[in-house]
Write a protein that holds these residues in place. Structure first.
Motif, mmCIF file in Angstrom:
data_model
loop_
_atom_site.group_PDB
_atom_site.id
_atom_site.type_symbol
_atom_site.label_atom_id
_atom_site.label_comp_id
_atom_site.label_asym_id
_atom_site.label_seq_id
_atom_site.Cartn_x
_atom_site.Cartn_y
_atom_site.Cartn_z
ATOM 1 N N TYR A 120 36.788 37.290 27.843
ATOM 2 C CA TYR A 120 37.893 36.860 26.988
ATOM 3 C C TYR A 120 39.071 36.496 27.883
ATOM 4 O O TYR A 120 39.437 37.265 28.773
ATOM 5 C CB TYR A 120 38.325 37.982 26.031
ATOM 6 N N ARG A 121 39.673 35.355 27.653
ATOM 7 C CA ARG A 121 40.783 34.925 28.507
ATOM 8 C C ARG A 121 42.080 35.664 28.194
ATOM 9 O O ARG A 121 42.961 35.744 29.050
ATOM 10 C CB ARG A 121 40.978 33.411 28.447
ATOM 11 N N ASP A 122 42.215 36.229 26.984
ATOM 12 C CA ASP A 122 43.509 36.742 26.553
ATOM 13 C C ASP A 122 43.572 38.251 26.301
ATOM 14 O O ASP A 122 44.586 38.756 25.840
ATOM 15 C CB ASP A 122 43.942 35.999 25.283
ATOM 16 N N ILE A 123 42.529 38.977 26.599
ATOM 17 C CA ILE A 123 42.559 40.432 26.418
ATOM 18 C C ILE A 123 42.855 41.066 27.773
ATOM 19 O O ILE A 123 42.205 40.765 28.765
ATOM 20 C CB ILE A 123 41.226 40.934 25.819
ATOM 21 N N ALA A 124 43.855 41.939 27.798
ATOM 22 C CA ALA A 124 44.417 42.457 29.058
ATOM 23 C C ALA A 124 43.381 42.942 30.056
ATOM 24 O O ALA A 124 43.505 42.682 31.255
ATOM 25 C CB ALA A 124 45.416 43.572 28.757
ATOM 26 N N TRP A 125 42.366 43.653 29.589
ATOM 27 C CA TRP A 125 41.376 44.207 30.520
ATOM 28 C C TRP A 125 40.224 43.229 30.774
ATOM 29 O O TRP A 125 39.226 43.590 31.381
ATOM 30 C CB TRP A 125 40.864 45.563 30.050
ATOM 31 N N ASN A 126 40.380 41.989 30.364
ATOM 32 C CA ASN A 126 39.401 40.933 30.608
ATOM 33 C C ASN A 126 40.033 39.883 31.524
ATOM 34 O O ASN A 126 40.267 40.158 32.695
ATOM 35 C CB ASN A 126 38.908 40.329 29.292
ATOM 36 N N GLY A 127 40.292 38.679 31.018
ATOM 37 C CA GLY A 127 40.804 37.584 31.853
ATOM 38 C C GLY A 127 41.984 37.941 32.743
ATOM 39 O O GLY A 127 41.943 37.705 33.955
ATOM 40 N N PRO A 128 43.056 38.532 32.196
ATOM 41 C CA PRO A 128 44.203 38.881 33.059
ATOM 42 C C PRO A 128 43.840 39.875 34.171
ATOM 43 O O PRO A 128 44.346 39.771 35.290
ATOM 44 C CB PRO A 128 45.213 39.476 32.075
ATOM 45 N N PHE A 129 42.964 40.829 33.878
ATOM 46 C CA PHE A 129 42.499 41.777 34.900
ATOM 47 C C PHE A 129 41.808 41.029 36.035
ATOM 48 O O PHE A 129 42.121 41.236 37.219
ATOM 49 C CB PHE A 129 41.550 42.803 34.269
ATOM 50 N N TYR A 130 40.875 40.148 35.683
ATOM 51 C CA TYR A 130 40.139 39.413 36.715
ATOM 52 C C TYR A 130 41.062 38.465 37.477
ATOM 53 O O TYR A 130 40.908 38.306 38.695
ATOM 54 C CB TYR A 130 38.949 38.671 36.103
ATOM 55 N N ALA A 131 42.022 37.863 36.803
ATOM 56 C CA ALA A 131 42.977 36.970 37.480
ATOM 57 C C ALA A 131 43.766 37.740 38.538
ATOM 58 O O ALA A 131 44.015 37.216 39.634
ATOM 59 C CB ALA A 131 43.911 36.320 36.461
ATOM 60 N N ARG A 132 44.138 38.971 38.237
ATOM 61 C CA ARG A 132 44.853 39.798 39.235
ATOM 62 C C ARG A 132 43.993 40.096 40.455
ATOM 63 O O ARG A 132 44.498 40.488 41.499
ATOM 64 C CB ARG A 132 45.317 41.111 38.596
ATOM 65 N N HIS A 133 42.679 39.933 40.311
ATOM 66 C CA HIS A 133 41.747 40.206 41.409
ATOM 67 C C HIS A 133 41.171 38.927 42.011
ATOM 68 O O HIS A 133 40.095 38.953 42.623
ATOM 69 C CB HIS A 133 40.646 41.159 40.929
ATOM 70 N N GLY A 134 41.878 37.823 41.836
ATOM 71 C CA GLY A 134 41.524 36.588 42.527
ATOM 72 C C GLY A 134 40.614 35.634 41.782
ATOM 73 O O GLY A 134 40.203 34.617 42.348
ATOM 74 N N PHE A 135 40.300 35.907 40.541
ATOM 75 C CA PHE A 135 39.459 35.008 39.748
ATOM 76 C C PHE A 135 40.315 33.937 39.087
ATOM 77 O O PHE A 135 41.459 34.196 38.703
ATOM 78 C CB PHE A 135 38.702 35.781 38.661
ATOM 79 N N VAL A 136 39.751 32.741 38.975
ATOM 80 C CA VAL A 136 40.401 31.634 38.273
ATOM 81 C C VAL A 136 39.415 31.076 37.256
ATOM 82 O O VAL A 136 38.203 31.220 37.405
ATOM 83 C CB VAL A 136 40.856 30.513 39.242
ATOM 84 N N GLU A 137 39.963 30.435 36.219
ATOM 85 C CA GLU A 137 39.093 29.842 35.207
ATOM 86 C C GLU A 137 38.339 28.657 35.787
ATOM 87 O O GLU A 137 38.883 27.874 36.557
ATOM 88 C CB GLU A 137 39.895 29.387 33.987
ATOM 89 N N VAL A 138 37.078 28.553 35.402
ATOM 90 C CA VAL A 138 36.228 27.438 35.815
ATOM 91 C C VAL A 138 36.474 26.288 34.843
ATOM 92 O O VAL A 138 36.394 26.461 33.632
ATOM 93 C CB VAL A 138 34.731 27.842 35.785
ATOM 94 N N GLU A 139 36.779 25.127 35.394
ATOM 95 C CA GLU A 139 36.996 23.950 34.560
ATOM 96 C C GLU A 139 35.836 22.972 34.667
ATOM 97 O O GLU A 139 35.539 22.244 33.731
ATOM 98 C CB GLU A 139 38.313 23.283 34.939
ATOM 99 N N ASN A 140 35.177 22.955 35.813
ATOM 100 C CA ASN A 140 34.054 22.043 36.041
ATOM 101 C C ASN A 140 32.787 22.886 36.204
ATOM 102 O O ASN A 140 32.666 23.649 37.153
ATOM 103 C CB ASN A 140 34.315 21.206 37.297
#
Length: 172
Positions: A120-140
Motif C-alpha cells: 500500500y502506498r499510503d499506509i504508514a507501515w507500508n509505502g512510507p516505511f519502505y521509502a524511508r529505507h531507500g525504496f522508490v515506486e516503480v513506474e516502468n
C-alpha cells in the motif's frame, strides 16, 4: 544491544511465519481507511516451507521464538520481498527495519542488484516505511513482469488499485 537476533530462516520456522503474518495482518483488518476492503489470506506454512527452502528468508527471534520474518525469493538478478511481518507484541523495536537491512546486505552479497515488493502506498507501515529505507515506486515495469502480475493479482482480489504500488530498492 537488542533483545532479538536475525538469522537465516529454517524450514521448521514455517508455522511461526504463518502465525506471525496472521497476527500482523490484524493491523490491516483494524485500519479504518481499509474498512470494507478484503485482507488477503496469510501464506500457508507449507508455502512458507517451500519459500524458506530457497534460502533467501530471514527470521527475527527472541529466545529462539520467531517474532518476525522476511520472506523473499529471487527473480532474475533481483530479490522479491513477498512478506515482511513482525508480531504485534514485538512491533516498534526496529525488528522490521533490521530485517530489511539484513535482507539488503544478504542480497547485495549474493550479487543481486535490487529488492522489489508490492504494498500500500499510503499506509504508514507500508509505502512510507519502505521509502524511508531507500525504496522508490516503480513506474516502468519493463523486465519486471512479476511486479506487474503481482499488482494485477492484488487488484483482482479486491485491493484498491489507486492505493497499491510496486517499489524497488537498488543495491549499488
Amino acid at each position: 544491544m537488542s533483545d532479538f537476533s536475525i538469522r537465516l530462516a529454517r524450514r521448521e520456522d514455517a508455522e511461526a511465519f504463518h502465525a506471525v503474518e496472521e497476527d500482523a495482518a490484524g493491523l490491516l483488518r483494524e485500519e479504518p481507511s481499509l474498512a470494507g476492503i478484503p485482507v488477503p489470506p496469510s501464506t500457508s506454512a507449507e508455502e512458507y516451507r517451500t519459500t524458506i527452502a530457497r534460502g533467501q528468508c530471514l527470521a527475527a527471534t527472541v529466545s529462539e521464538d520467531v517474532v518476525g520474518f522476511a520472506a523473499a525469493g529471487r527473480v532474475g538478478r533481483e530479490l522479491h520481498l513477498h512478506e515482511l511481518s513482525v508480531a504485534r507484541a514485538h512491533q516498534g523495536k526496529r525488528i522490521g527495519a533490521t530485517l530489511l537491512t539484513a535482507l539488503k546486505i544478504d542480497a547485495a552479497n549474493s550479487g543481486l542488484r535490487a529488492i522489489t515488493l508490492n504494498t500500500y502506498r499510503d499506509i504508514a507501515w507500508n509505502g512510507p516505511f519502505y521509502a524511508r529505507h531507500g525504496f522508490v515506486e516503480v513506474e516502468n515495469f519493463e523486465g519486471r513482469d512479476h511486479l506487474a502480475q503481482s499488482l494485477k493479482d492484488a487488484i483482482a482480489f479486491g485491493l484498491p488499485a489507486e492505493r497499491r504500488c510496486a517499489m524497488i530498492c537498488f543495491l549499488d
